[in-house]
Design a protein around this motif. Structure first.
Motif, PDB file in Angstrom:
ATOM      1  N   UNK A 165     -16.243  70.708  40.404  1.00 15.67           N
ATOM      2  CA  UNK A 165     -17.331  69.734  40.308  1.00 15.67           C
ATOM      3  C   UNK A 165     -18.629  70.343  39.782  1.00 15.67           C
ATOM      4  N   UNK A 166     -18.969  71.529  40.232  1.00 13.87           N
ATOM      5  CA  UNK A 166     -20.240  72.143  39.844  1.00 13.87           C
ATOM      6  C   UNK A 166     -20.035  73.364  38.951  1.00 13.87           C
ATOM      7  N   UNK A 167     -18.868  73.500  38.367  1.00 16.97           N
ATOM      8  CA  UNK A 167     -18.530  74.699  37.599  1.00 16.97           C
ATOM      9  C   UNK A 167     -18.668  74.428  36.104  1.00 16.97           C
ATOM     10  N   UNK A 168     -19.167  75.418  35.380  1.00 12.01           N
ATOM     11  CA  UNK A 168     -19.263  75.315  33.926  1.00 12.01           C
ATOM     12  C   UNK A 168     -18.737  76.620  33.333  1.00 12.01           C
ATOM     13  N   UNK A 169     -17.430  76.688  33.169  1.00 11.29           N
ATOM     14  CA  UNK A 169     -16.803  77.905  32.669  1.00 11.29           C
ATOM     15  C   UNK A 169     -15.385  77.580  32.211  1.00 11.29           C
ATOM     16  N   UNK A 170     -14.750  78.536  31.594  1.00 11.84           N
ATOM     17  CA  UNK A 170     -13.350  78.370  31.238  1.00 11.84           C
ATOM     18  C   UNK A 170     -12.489  78.630  32.467  1.00 11.84           C
ATOM     19  N   UNK A 171     -11.496  77.796  32.672  1.00 13.20           N
ATOM     20  CA  UNK A 171     -10.639  77.887  33.845  1.00 13.20           C
ATOM     21  C   UNK A 171      -9.226  78.261  33.421  1.00 13.20           C
ATOM     22  N   UNK A 172      -8.615  79.167  34.173  1.00 18.25           N
ATOM     23  CA  UNK A 172      -7.220  79.526  33.944  1.00 18.25           C
ATOM     24  C   UNK A 172      -6.346  78.743  34.918  1.00 18.25           C
ATOM     25  N   UNK A 173      -5.363  78.045  34.369  1.00 23.52           N
ATOM     26  CA  UNK A 173      -4.401  77.297  35.176  1.00 23.52           C
ATOM     27  C   UNK A 173      -3.050  77.977  35.021  1.00 23.52           C
ATOM     28  N   UNK A 174      -2.510  78.444  36.142  1.00 24.43           N
ATOM     29  CA  UNK A 174      -1.249  79.181  36.127  1.00 24.43           C
ATOM     30  C   UNK A 174      -0.105  78.234  36.489  1.00 24.43           C
ATOM     31  N   UNK A 175       0.839  78.101  35.586  1.00 24.89           N
ATOM     32  CA  UNK A 175       1.940  77.161  35.762  1.00 24.89           C
ATOM     33  C   UNK A 175       3.199  77.899  36.186  1.00 24.89           C
ATOM     34  N   UNK A 176       3.838  77.422  37.225  1.00 20.02           N
ATOM     35  CA  UNK A 176       5.105  77.969  37.670  1.00 20.02           C
ATOM     36  C   UNK A 176       6.169  76.896  37.692  1.00 20.02           C
ATOM     37  N   UNK A 177       7.367  77.282  38.076  1.00 22.07           N
ATOM     38  CA  UNK A 177       8.461  76.314  38.132  1.00 22.07           C
ATOM     39  C   UNK A 177       8.221  75.276  39.212  1.00 22.07           C
ATOM     40  N   UNK A 178       7.711  75.708  40.351  1.00 30.59           N
ATOM     41  CA  UNK A 178       7.525  74.801  41.485  1.00 30.59           C
ATOM     42  C   UNK A 178       6.091  74.715  41.981  1.00 30.59           C
ATOM     43  N   UNK A 179       5.186  75.480  41.341  1.00 26.07           N
ATOM     44  CA  UNK A 179       3.802  75.533  41.815  1.00 26.07           C
ATOM     45  C   UNK A 179       2.838  75.539  40.636  1.00 26.07           C
ATOM     46  N   UNK A 180       1.601  75.169  40.923  1.00 26.75           N
ATOM     47  CA  UNK A 180       0.493  75.369  39.999  1.00 26.75           C
ATOM     48  C   UNK A 180      -0.624  76.044  40.788  1.00 26.75           C
ATOM     49  N   UNK A 181      -1.336  76.966  40.140  1.00 26.22           N
ATOM     50  CA  UNK A 181      -2.359  77.732  40.841  1.00 26.22           C
ATOM     51  C   UNK A 181      -3.608  77.818  39.977  1.00 26.22           C
ATOM     52  N   UNK A 182      -4.761  77.639  40.616  1.00 25.41           N
ATOM     53  CA  UNK A 182      -6.051  77.699  39.928  1.00 25.41           C
ATOM     54  C   UNK A 182      -7.010  78.509  40.785  1.00 25.41           C
ATOM     55  N   UNK A 183      -7.712  79.444  40.165  1.00 27.43           N
ATOM     56  CA  UNK A 183      -8.711  80.235  40.888  1.00 27.43           C
ATOM     57  C   UNK A 183     -10.061  80.077  40.217  1.00 27.43           C
TER      58      UNK A 183
END
Length: 366
Positions: free
Chosen positions: A208-226
Motif C-alpha cells: 500500500x505505501x511502497x514505491x519500488x520494484x517487487x520480486x514475486x517468487x512463484x512455486x508449484x504450490x506456493x507464491x512468496x513476496x518479500x
C-alpha cells in the motif's frame, strides 16, 4: 530477562503480520505469534495454515530460542504503551511477563515446537513488477473476489503471465474484473496461479505505501513476496480458473460514455430506494440521455437522469447498483464507457480509450 525491545521496533512488524492470525480458529496455537530469536535478530511468524507472514527486527539479548505469545493481546499491549517505551520480556512458570515502566503484563504461552511453520518453499520462477502497477491491478480486481463460494477457485485471484502482459483477474459468478500491465517476458513464461483471498488481502496491505520494484517468487504450490523485511508466503488454490476471456463480451453494438462523477452520484441517489435484497436499478437509454430508475417492495420509487454520449436511441437494461458503483470507482478517468451487445447481455465497463482495465457485470431482470 529473555530480551528487551523498544515498543516501536516490535509494533511495526506486528502490525504487518497480525492480519492472518486466526481469531476463532480450531487450533489455539494459530492465535499466537511465534518468536524466534537468533544472534540478536527477532523473527516474528504468524500463520493460518494457508498464509504465513514473517517479519524481522533486532533485539538486545543473549537468549537464543523460541516462544509463542497471543498475537492480538500482544499487539494491543504495544499500542497501549507510550511512544519510546522499553519492553522487557521474561519467562515465569509457563507465562511471559512483559514489563514497561510501571506496567506489567503476564501472557500465556504455548509450546513453540507445536507451531505449524512452512518448510523451505521451492520456487521455480521469479518475476519483477513495479509496486505501483501491482497496487493498481489489485485495486481494480480485489473487490470482485468471491468469499466462501462452493466454487473454491473463485475464492481468490488469478495471477497470469502471458506473452507481454501480467494480468490479475477475479470473478464471483455475477461480475468479473481484469487488470493488466506490460511485462518484458524475456523467458517466454506462460503461467497462471490462483492466490487465495487472504493471501491477496495481505499482499495488498504490504504494497500500500511502497514505491519500488517487487520480486514475486512463484512455486508449484506456493507464491512468496518479500517487501521491506516482511515476507508473505501463501499456498495456491489447487484448481482451474474459468476461461475468463469467454466471459468478456465482444462485438458490442451499443455503448455510452458518461461523466464518472455525475453517474456515481445519480446511482447513489437512486440506490436509496432500490430493493435492499437485489439492489437493482434500471437503465433507460436514449439519444445522449440516461435515465436511472429504482423501486422497492414498499412501492417507493426513485429516478434520476444524466447526459451521456451515445447513439443508442431506445434501450432498457438493469443491473445491481452496488456492482456498478464498485466498477466505475476503480476506473482511473473522469469518463467511463459502458458497452452492451443487447439489453439482456452482460455489460463491459472500461476507460473510453484503454483496455488495461475491463469490468464485466451481468444484467438483472426487474
Amino acid at each position: 530477562m529473555l530480551f528487551k525491545i523498544q515498543r516501536e521496533q516490535l509494533l511495526a512488524p506486528l502490525n504487518q503480520i497480525c492480519g492472518v492470525v486466526e481469531k476463532k480458529g480450531t487450533l489455539p496455537i494459530l492465535s499466537h505469534v511465534l518468536f524466534t530469536i537468533k544472534n540478536d535478530t527477532l523473527k516474528l511468524t504468524t500463520s493460518d495454515l494457508e498464509v504465513e507472514m514473517n517479519s524481522e527486527t533486532t533485539v538486545d539479548t543473549e537468549f537464543q530460542g523460541e516462544l509463542t505469545l497471543p498475537a492480538q493481546k500482544l499487539l494491543d499491549i504495544c499500542k497501549s504503551l507510550a511512544d519510546g517505551s522499553i519492553m522487557d520480556f521474561n519467562i515465569a512458570e509457563h507465562q511471559c511477563v512483559i514489563t514497561s515502566g510501571d506496567s506489567r503484563f503476564s501472557l500465556s504461552t504455548l509450546p513453540a515446537n507445536e507451531y505449524p511453520i512452512l518448510e523451505d518453499v521451492e520456487t521455480f520462477e521469479t518475476i519483477h513488477i513495479d509496486s505501483q502497477d501491482l497496487a493498481r491491478m489489485l485495486k481494480q480486481t480485489i473487490f470482485c473476489m468471491a468469499s466462501h463460494d462452493v466454487r473454491y477457485f473463485l475464492n481468490g485471484l488469478l495471477f497470469e503471465i502471458l506473452n507481454d502482459k501480467i494480468r490479475c483477474v477475479s470473478a464471483d459468478g455475477h461480475r468479473l474484473a481484469l487488470s493488466e500491465t506490460d511485462y518484458v517476458n524475456q523467458a517466454g513464461l506462460s503461467k497462471q496461479i490462483l492466490i487465495p483471498r487472504k493471501g491477496v488481502m495481505e499482499l495488498n496491505k504490504m504494497i500500500r505505501e511502497v514505491d519500488q520494484e517487487i520480486a514475486i517468487h512463484l512455486g508449484k504450490n506456493h507464491v512468496s513476496v518479500e517487501i521491506e523485511g516482511t515476507r508473505m508466503t501463501s499456498k495456491l488454490i489447487d484448481g482451474k480458473f474459468p476461461d475468463y476471456q469467454s466471459v468478456i463480451p465482444l462485438d458490442m453494438e451499443n455503448d455510452f460514455i458518461a461523466n464518472k462523477s455525475e453517474l456515481e452520484k445519480a446511482l447513489r441517489r437512486v440506490a436509496i430506494l432500490s430493493n435492499e435484497q437485489y439492489k437493482g436499478v434500471k437503465f433507460k437509454i436514449s439519444t445522449n440521455h440516461l435515465q436511472i430508475l429504482g423501486h422497492n417492495p414498499d412501492q417507493e420509487q426513485a429516478e434520476d437522469s444524466i447526459k451521456v454520449n451515445t447513439s443508442i436511441t431506445d434501450m432498457e437494461t438493469a443491473f445491481n447498483v452496488s456492482y456498478l458503483l464498485d466498477a466505475i470507482n476503480v476506473i482511473d478517468n473522469d469518463e467511463v464507457q459502458f458497452s452492451f451487445k443487447d439489453p439482456l447481455s452482460s455489460c463491459l465497463i472500461k476507460h473510453p480509450n484503454r483496455l488495461d482495465c475491463r469490468l464485466v457485470v451481468m444484467p438483472l431482470r426487474i
